[in-house]
Design a protein around this motif. Structure first.
Motif, mmCIF file in Angstrom:
data_model
loop_
_atom_site.group_PDB
_atom_site.id
_atom_site.type_symbol
_atom_site.label_atom_id
_atom_site.label_comp_id
_atom_site.label_asym_id
_atom_site.label_seq_id
_atom_site.Cartn_x
_atom_site.Cartn_y
_atom_site.Cartn_z
ATOM 1 N N ALA A 162 17.545 79.177 173.846
ATOM 2 C CA ALA A 162 17.368 77.850 174.364
ATOM 3 C C ALA A 162 16.582 77.070 173.510
ATOM 4 N N PHE A 163 16.551 75.722 173.428
ATOM 5 C CA PHE A 163 15.744 74.841 172.770
ATOM 6 C C PHE A 163 15.342 73.481 173.547
ATOM 7 N N GLY A 165 19.189 72.241 174.919
ATOM 8 C CA GLY A 165 20.532 73.040 175.215
ATOM 9 C C GLY A 165 20.456 74.377 174.710
ATOM 10 N N VAL A 166 21.600 74.946 174.139
ATOM 11 C CA VAL A 166 21.306 76.293 173.839
ATOM 12 C C VAL A 166 21.933 76.267 172.165
ATOM 13 N N ARG A 167 21.189 77.120 171.201
ATOM 14 C CA ARG A 167 21.540 77.217 170.050
ATOM 15 C C ARG A 167 22.210 78.601 169.749
ATOM 16 N N VAL A 168 23.190 78.670 169.356
ATOM 17 C CA VAL A 168 23.891 80.183 168.927
ATOM 18 C C VAL A 168 24.305 80.038 167.518
ATOM 19 N N GLY A 169 23.348 80.820 166.573
ATOM 20 C CA GLY A 169 23.569 80.527 165.376
ATOM 21 C C GLY A 169 23.156 79.229 164.843
ATOM 22 N N ALA A 173 10.555 73.486 170.652
ATOM 23 C CA ALA A 173 10.239 74.799 171.293
ATOM 24 C C ALA A 173 11.370 75.524 171.468
ATOM 25 N N THR A 174 11.451 76.903 171.328
ATOM 26 C CA THR A 174 12.557 77.685 171.489
ATOM 27 C C THR A 174 12.291 78.971 172.647
ATOM 28 N N ALA A 175 13.381 79.433 172.942
ATOM 29 C CA ALA A 175 13.180 80.795 173.985
ATOM 30 C C ALA A 175 14.299 81.664 173.776
ATOM 31 N N ALA A 176 14.180 82.875 173.215
ATOM 32 C CA ALA A 176 15.439 83.901 173.408
ATOM 33 C C ALA A 176 15.598 84.254 174.769
ATOM 34 N N PHE A 177 16.850 84.295 175.098
ATOM 35 C CA PHE A 177 17.108 85.030 176.655
ATOM 36 C C PHE A 177 18.488 85.639 176.659
ATOM 37 N N GLY A 182 32.785 85.270 174.156
ATOM 38 C CA GLY A 182 33.043 84.805 175.448
ATOM 39 C C GLY A 182 31.915 83.646 175.451
ATOM 40 N N THR A 183 32.119 82.990 176.989
ATOM 41 C CA THR A 183 31.230 82.020 177.302
ATOM 42 C C THR A 183 30.131 82.309 178.485
ATOM 43 N N GLU A 184 29.040 81.653 178.466
ATOM 44 C CA GLU A 184 28.132 81.703 179.513
ATOM 45 C C GLU A 184 27.555 80.331 179.977
ATOM 46 N N PHE A 185 26.828 80.471 181.008
ATOM 47 C CA PHE A 185 26.081 79.135 181.471
ATOM 48 C C PHE A 185 24.622 79.474 181.750
ATOM 49 N N VAL A 186 23.761 78.660 181.631
ATOM 50 C CA VAL A 186 22.372 79.045 181.856
ATOM 51 C C VAL A 186 21.738 77.615 182.291
ATOM 52 N N VAL A 187 21.032 77.843 183.248
ATOM 53 C CA VAL A 187 20.260 76.999 183.828
ATOM 54 C C VAL A 187 18.726 77.104 183.468
ATOM 55 N N TYR A 188 18.057 76.051 183.184
ATOM 56 C CA TYR A 188 16.787 76.036 182.713
ATOM 57 C C TYR A 188 16.100 74.533 182.984
ATOM 58 N N ARG A 189 14.642 74.589 182.734
ATOM 59 C CA ARG A 189 13.908 73.395 183.061
ATOM 60 C C ARG A 189 13.365 73.044 181.710
ATOM 61 N N ALA A 190 13.359 71.697 181.476
ATOM 62 C CA ALA A 190 12.901 70.796 180.205
ATOM 63 C C ALA A 190 12.231 69.796 180.458
#
Length: 111
Positions: free
Chosen positions: A63-64, A21-25, A73-77, A5-13
């Motif tokens: 998120a990176f 952006g987002v890294r998946v693997g 910098a990265t953060a798992a979410f 599936g797909t998702e959308f994330v909103v974040y502050r950088a």
């Protein structure tokens, strides 16, 4: 999140010129500005991302943000991924269908 599936994330950088952006693997999905430039919302970003059907359920989703020097910098979410069997179907294409398609396409796109 559903497997495949797909998702959308909103974040502050910050600062606003970092790559993020987002890294998946091994796959990176770039973020893009969703806030108003020149305002206090300029650092707000969004990214669409997917957990592909052929990636493992436990693939890391992070998120990176990365600056020009390569500092990152990265953060798992996401910690809940659900297996969702993909639907399977079979479409029969017989010679009659292929012939009709070929005649139509060759008349509109002659070689």
């Amino acid at each position: 999140m559903n497997h495949g599936g797909t998702e959308f994330v909103v974040y502050r950088a910050t600062p606003t010129d970092v790559a993020s952006g987002v890294r998946v693997g091994d796959v990176e999905y770039p973020g893009f500005p969703v806030g108003n430039a020149g305002s206090d919302q300029a650092a707000v970003r969004g990214a669409f991302f997917a957990l592909l059907y052929d990636q493992a359920l436990r693939t890391k989703i992070l998120a990176f943000a990365r600056d020009e020097a390569g500092n990152e910098a990265t953060a798992a979410f996401i910690d809940n991924v659900f297996e969702k069997p993909q639907k399977k179907s079979r479409i029969e294409l017989d010679d009659k269908f292929i012939g009709a398609w070929y005649r139509k396409s060759s008349s509109t796109h002659p070689s």
